[in-house]
Enzyme design. Structure first.
Site, PDB file in Angstrom:
ATOM      1  CD  GLU A 199      -2.735   1.403   2.578  1.00  0.00           C
ATOM      2  OE1 GLU A 199      -3.364  -0.429   2.978  1.00  0.00           O
ATOM      3  OE2 GLU A 199      -3.654   2.065   2.702  1.00  0.00           O
ATOM      4  CE  LYS A 206      -5.750  -1.178   5.582  1.00  0.00           C
ATOM      5  NZ  LYS A 206      -5.422  -0.326   4.589  1.00  0.00           N
ATOM      6  CG  HIS A 243      -4.177   7.355   0.378  1.00  0.00           C
ATOM      7  ND1 HIS A 243      -2.718   6.277   0.316  1.00  0.00           N
ATOM      8  CD2 HIS A 243      -4.948   6.622  -1.304  1.00  0.00           C
ATOM      9  CE1 HIS A 243      -3.201   5.312   0.309  1.00  0.00           C
ATOM     10  NE2 HIS A 243      -4.436   5.711  -0.428  1.00  0.00           N
TER      11      HIS A 243
HETATM   12  C1  MEV Z   1      -5.455   3.286   5.378  1.00  0.00           C
HETATM   13  O1  MEV Z   1      -5.007   2.515   4.734  1.00  0.00           O
HETATM   14  C2  MEV Z   1      -5.766   3.417   6.678  1.00  0.00           C
HETATM   15  C3  MEV Z   1      -6.799   4.859   6.928  1.00  0.00           C
HETATM   16  O2  MEV Z   1      -7.824   4.775   6.660  1.00  0.00           O
HETATM   17  C4  MEV Z   1      -6.471   4.786   8.860  1.00  0.00           C
HETATM   18  C5  MEV Z   1      -7.807   5.758   9.313  1.00  0.00           C
HETATM   19  O3  MEV Z   1      -8.062   5.788   8.934  1.00  0.00           O
HETATM   20  O4  MEV Z   1      -6.853   5.853  10.483  1.00  0.00           O
HETATM   21  C6  MEV Z   1      -5.366   5.976   6.702  1.00  0.00           C
END
Ligand code: MEV
Length: 449
Positions: A85, A280, A393
């Site tokens: 990722e 996650k 991102h």
């Molecule tokens: C993405 O892999 C993980 C996030 O969604 C975690 C979060 O929202 O705290 C950015």
């Protein structure tokens, strides 16, 4: 309908590839070329990988990245991260640098006990069985002496044995619960071997007992297996600083940032929808290092999620407190890890990752991995309560989009430059790509793939 293939596992590797590619691919030659292009150039190394699992045909690459500048208990590490990722490694590195300047991560190993069970059904008198068990406990230890010899020499072994009455939850159900110290190994094989012997000893004890009547000897072992839930193999990692030091990278005031951050954590503590995503993100940081160091990420995931649910509701694995101008942020997670045994000495990249970490003990690796999870959560929450995660991102994701469109290096350069000052979205990236290439849309490119 296609018939099941018999004796597939007995085919040679080439035989398996031939069968598979002719069964399921329009162009078997092409499929075979692709599979073989992922073989390691060194036959010895490829053979090693072939033998990790069954029916191996090729390798499945995952990027191996590094997040430098992790100060953990006053020692500086570069963390190995195996993950597909985008943004995860960048986020870890950013958090690590941020906390490096503020004292780094401080960790505590709460405990390192692992656990396993012989699950059995029994219709006799439990009090009598328990009496017999307590009187003969030494026999359980004696019967496992050859299995535990090496572990005892390393300072580990069996810590405790106990019978547990579970009949209020399931009729006739009891457990022999065993606790273990497995030192620097994850210990799954060791624990399971001990449990298999305990089950045999228990059956023999009951069969031979003069204390129990024939009716009281009805004991049936159902399973003997370690538990991947290890709430007593627990580590805590914490970062702390003055609220006024929470500056860098935020467009809001440090006090507002601290307050919003604390609220974000509190939301994840009470709202399972948010807690799942929150955790996650933590697992992004944990799994990447767990995988790179050859540990079992499925076991770690299972344990962490059960731990997150220990109150009866799924909750955040991290916590935050802002009091008297001090910001405290910490994680508490069960991590059953090994730095010896398993893949650790076999997989060349795992060896590399452990060398990079200066050959840590299992306890040290617990501290490192908990800190990686905390760092990842800090980065995610910092972005979420300020600019949002999409900005960072999508910038990282831009390369994936461009690679999908098979952009040339020159095209990538122009497009990446353009998005330095523009918001990235999938459609904006595609539009810019079309403009640079001088085409109307990407239909033709995607069709040819
Ligand atoms: C993405 O892999 C993980 C996030 O969604 C975690 C979060 O929202 O705290 C950015």
């Amino acid at each position: 309908m296609q018939k099941p293939i018999k004796g597939f596992s007995k085919l040679t590797k080439q035989g398996k590839i031939e069968w598979l590619t002719h069964q399921f691919f329009n162009s078997p030659e092409e499929a075979q070329t692709l599979l073989k292009s992922y073989w390691h150039q060194e036959p010895k190394t490829q053979k090693l990988h072939d033998e990790f699992i069954e029916n191996t045909l090729s390798n499945f690459f995952t990027p191996f990245g590094v997040a430098p500048n992790f100060k953990i208990d006053n020692k500086v590490y570069a963390l190995p991260m195996a993950i597909e990722e985008s943004s995860v490694v960048a986020a870890a590195a950013k958090s690590a640098s941020f906390w490096f300047a503020r004292g780094g991560f401080k960790t505590t190993i709460v405990s390192t006990t692992k656990i396993g069970h012989v699950h059995f059904m029994y219709t006799g008198n439990f009090d009598k069985l328990n009496q017999l068990f307590e009187a003969e406990k030494a026999r359980f230890l004696a019967d496992t002496e050859s299995i535990t010899a090496n572990m005892r020499a390393r300072g580990g072994g069996i810590l405790n044995l106990e019978l547990k009455d579970k009949t209020s939850e399931l009729a006739n159900y009891y457990q022999l619960e065993a606790k273990f110290e497995t030192c620097d190994s994850m210990g799954a094989n060791f624990i399971n071997s001990c449990l298999e012997q305990f089950a045999q000893t228990l059956e023999e004890l009951v069969a031979e007992s003069e204390m129990l009547s024939e009716e009281e000897k009805d004991l049936q072992v159902v399973m003997r297996i370690l538990s991947n839930y290890t709430p007593e193999c627990l580590v805590r990692s914490e970062v702390t600083c003055k609220v006024e030091e929470l500056t860098e990278g935020t467009e809001i005031s440090p006090a507002e940032f601290a307050h919003k951050f604390e609220q974000a954590v509190k939301i994840a503590e009470i709202e399972p929808y948010r807690a799942t995503t929150h955790n996650k993100g933590i697992m992004n940081g944990i799994d990447a290092v767990v995988i790179a160091t050859g540990n079992d990420f499925r076991a770690v995931e299972a344990a962490c999620h059960t731990y997150a649910s220990r109150s009866g509701q799924y909750r955040s694995l991290t916590h935050c407190e802002v009091t008297d101008g001090i910001f405290r942020f910490w994680i508490e997670v069960p991590l059953a890890l090994g730095t010896v045994g398993g893949l650790t000495s076999l997989h060349p990249m795992v060896r590399f990752a452990l060398d990079m970490l200066q050959k840590p003990s299992a306890e040290e690796l617990m501290s490192i991995i908990a800190s990686s999870g905390l760092a990842q959560n800090f980065a995610a929450l910092r972005a979420l309560v300020t600019t949002g995660i999409q900005k960072g991102h999508m910038k990282m994701h831009l390369l994936n989009i461009l690679n999908q469109l098979e952009a040339t290096e020159a095209e990538k350069k122009i497009i990446i430059e353009h998005f330095k000052d523009n918001v990235v979205s999938h459609s904006a990236a595609v539009q810019k790509f079309c403009e640079v290439r001088g085409i109307e849309n990407t239909q033709q490119i995607l069709k040819n793939r």
